[in-house]
Write a protein that holds these residues in place. Structure first.
Motif, PDB file in Angstrom:
ATOM      1  N   SER A  15       0.825  -1.207   0.000  1.00 33.54           N
ATOM      2  CA  SER A  15       0.000   0.000   0.000  1.00 33.54           C
ATOM      3  C   SER A  15       0.855   1.251   0.000  1.00 33.54           C
ATOM      4  CB  SER A  15      -0.934   0.001   1.220  1.00 33.54           C
ATOM      5  OG  SER A  15      -1.682   1.180   1.269  1.00 33.54           O
ATOM      6  N   ASN A 174      -5.419   5.487   8.472  1.00 32.23           N
ATOM      7  CA  ASN A 174      -5.971   5.491   7.119  1.00 32.23           C
ATOM      8  C   ASN A 174      -5.403   4.350   6.291  1.00 32.23           C
ATOM      9  OD1 ASN A 174      -7.559   7.742   7.584  1.00 32.23           O
ATOM     10  ND2 ASN A 174      -6.000   9.182   6.881  1.00 32.23           N
ATOM     11  N   GLN A 175      -4.089   4.107   6.437  1.00 35.21           N
ATOM     12  CA  GLN A 175      -3.456   3.036   5.669  1.00 35.21           C
ATOM     13  C   GLN A 175      -3.942   1.669   6.127  1.00 35.21           C
ATOM     14  OE1 GLN A 175       0.955   2.305   5.866  1.00 35.21           O
ATOM     15  NE2 GLN A 175       0.870   3.037   3.757  1.00 35.21           N
ATOM     16  N   SER A 178      -7.441   1.230   4.871  1.00 33.69           N
ATOM     17  CA  SER A 178      -7.485   0.989   3.430  1.00 33.69           C
ATOM     18  C   SER A 178      -7.178  -0.466   3.105  1.00 33.69           C
ATOM     19  CB  SER A 178      -6.494   1.919   2.727  1.00 33.69           C
ATOM     20  OG  SER A 178      -6.450   1.657   1.335  1.00 33.69           O
ATOM     21  N   GLN A 182      -9.739  -3.428   1.627  1.00 37.22           N
ATOM     22  CA  GLN A 182      -9.435  -4.236   0.452  1.00 37.22           C
ATOM     23  C   GLN A 182      -9.574  -5.726   0.742  1.00 37.22           C
ATOM     24  OE1 GLN A 182      -5.569  -3.098  -1.005  1.00 37.22           O
ATOM     25  NE2 GLN A 182      -6.101  -0.932  -1.119  1.00 37.22           N
TER      26      GLN A 182
END
Length: 326
Positions: A15, A174-175, A178, A182
């Protein structure tokens, strides 16, 4: 557990590598301070330093090749000229893309690796569009008003360190979110599920909660519970203790569950509610994975209705039982 951590590390690395680094700087000191709007965020550059790579003389963001930005000089006039240049390391790998803001009334000489764009006209604002490796800019007129954020160049070292720490935590959440989002597409034999947690912590006391994980190999977590403080010395024992939370989880489908959550509630540590950020790990036993144990560590603040906020460090242990799972 090792498989889970390796999977998380791999996904976070992928990511991070997929995000492109962008560096915004100012060429002419006569334009400063320059206000730059990137997406929904607003930044201020008070010093012109074309080759800066770190705040406060540069704005650094990590994004893909598709985002919008706009810039204004000290007089509020839109910046109509800029250059875009890719910077590579000694091995030919892209380090970052630099956007040099040249000013509202300045013309920057175009080269093979950078370009400038003049929108022309008398529009009240100009927005840029990043994402083309050719370095071409895109402009669009509009009337949007922006409010400038604090000027980083005038911050003390401690304030800048606190701001950097907050931004780092925000980027990490946030990472993680994310990657977890996914992973909702990955099939799982045990997720989603609804369960009961029985545990104790400094933040929630001795509690019972309902928890649900929605997704597959990763996804979203919702929880809520009530409790009472009988073990530790209570500072807020007159009010009903409660907490609600949401977050993200990842699993290796072999029993391990890794999570990151935000909790809000009435805590025994102090009155006037508290807010907590926690990371958690749980393990479910056996082939059916119905019974499990978990623990977490968290930091946050309490006494939110008062000017004298209280720092909270939390640890949490408990048992988990799935009422329903896939």
């Amino acid at each position: 557990m090792k498989r889970l951590f390796c999977l998380i590390l791999l996904l976070l690395s992928v990511s991070a590598l997929s995000a492109r680094k962008w560096v915004f700087t100012v060429l002419n000191s006569a334009s400063c301070p320059v206000t730059v709007n990137i997406g929904s965020e607003t930044y201020v550059l008070s010093v012109a330093d074309k080759y800066a790579t770190e705040p406060p003389r540069a704005i650094v963001i990590y994004n893909d090749n598709n985002f919008q930005w706009s810039a204004y000089d000290k007089a509020g006039d839109p910046i109509k000229h800029w250059s875009e240049q890719n910077v590579f390391d000694d091995n030919g790998n892209l380090k970052h893309t630099r956007i040099v803001l040249c000013g509202a009334g300045y013309v920057f000489r175009q080269s093979d690796s950078s370009s400038s764009y003049d929108s022309g006209g008398d529009s009240s604002s100009v927005s840029g569009y990043a994402g083309s490796d050719s370095g071409e800019g895109y402009s669009d007129a509009g009337d949007t008003q922006y409010q400038a954020s604090p000027d980083y160049s005038h911050m003390s070292t401690s304030d800048y360190a606190k701001l950097t720490a907050i931004e780092t935590v925000g980027n990490t959440i946030n990472q993680f979110g994310s990657v977890a989002a996914q992973m909702t597409k990955l099939p799982s034999s045990y997720y989603p599920y609804i369960g009961i947690n029985l545990g104790m912590s400094r933040f929630a006391g001795q509690y019972a909660r309902i928890k649900t994980c929605l997704g597959g190999g990763g996804g979203f977590t919702l929880m809520g519970g009530v409790g009472k403080e009988w073990i530790f010395s209570p500072n807020n024992d007159k009010n009903l203790l409660w907490h609600v939370g949401l977050g993200y989880y990842m699993t290796d489908d072999c029993g391990s569950e890794f999570g990151m959550n935000i909790l809000l509630g009435e805590t025994p540590v102090c009155p006037n509610k508290g807010l907590l950020l926690e990371i958690s790990y749980g393990y479910f036993f056996g082939y059916d994975q119905i019974f499990g144990v978990y623990g977490s560590l968290g930091i946050g603040g309490g006494n939110l209705d008062s000017k004298n906020a209280k720092f909270i460090f939390d640890w949490n242990i408990g048992i988990a039982v799935k009422l329903w799972s896939r």
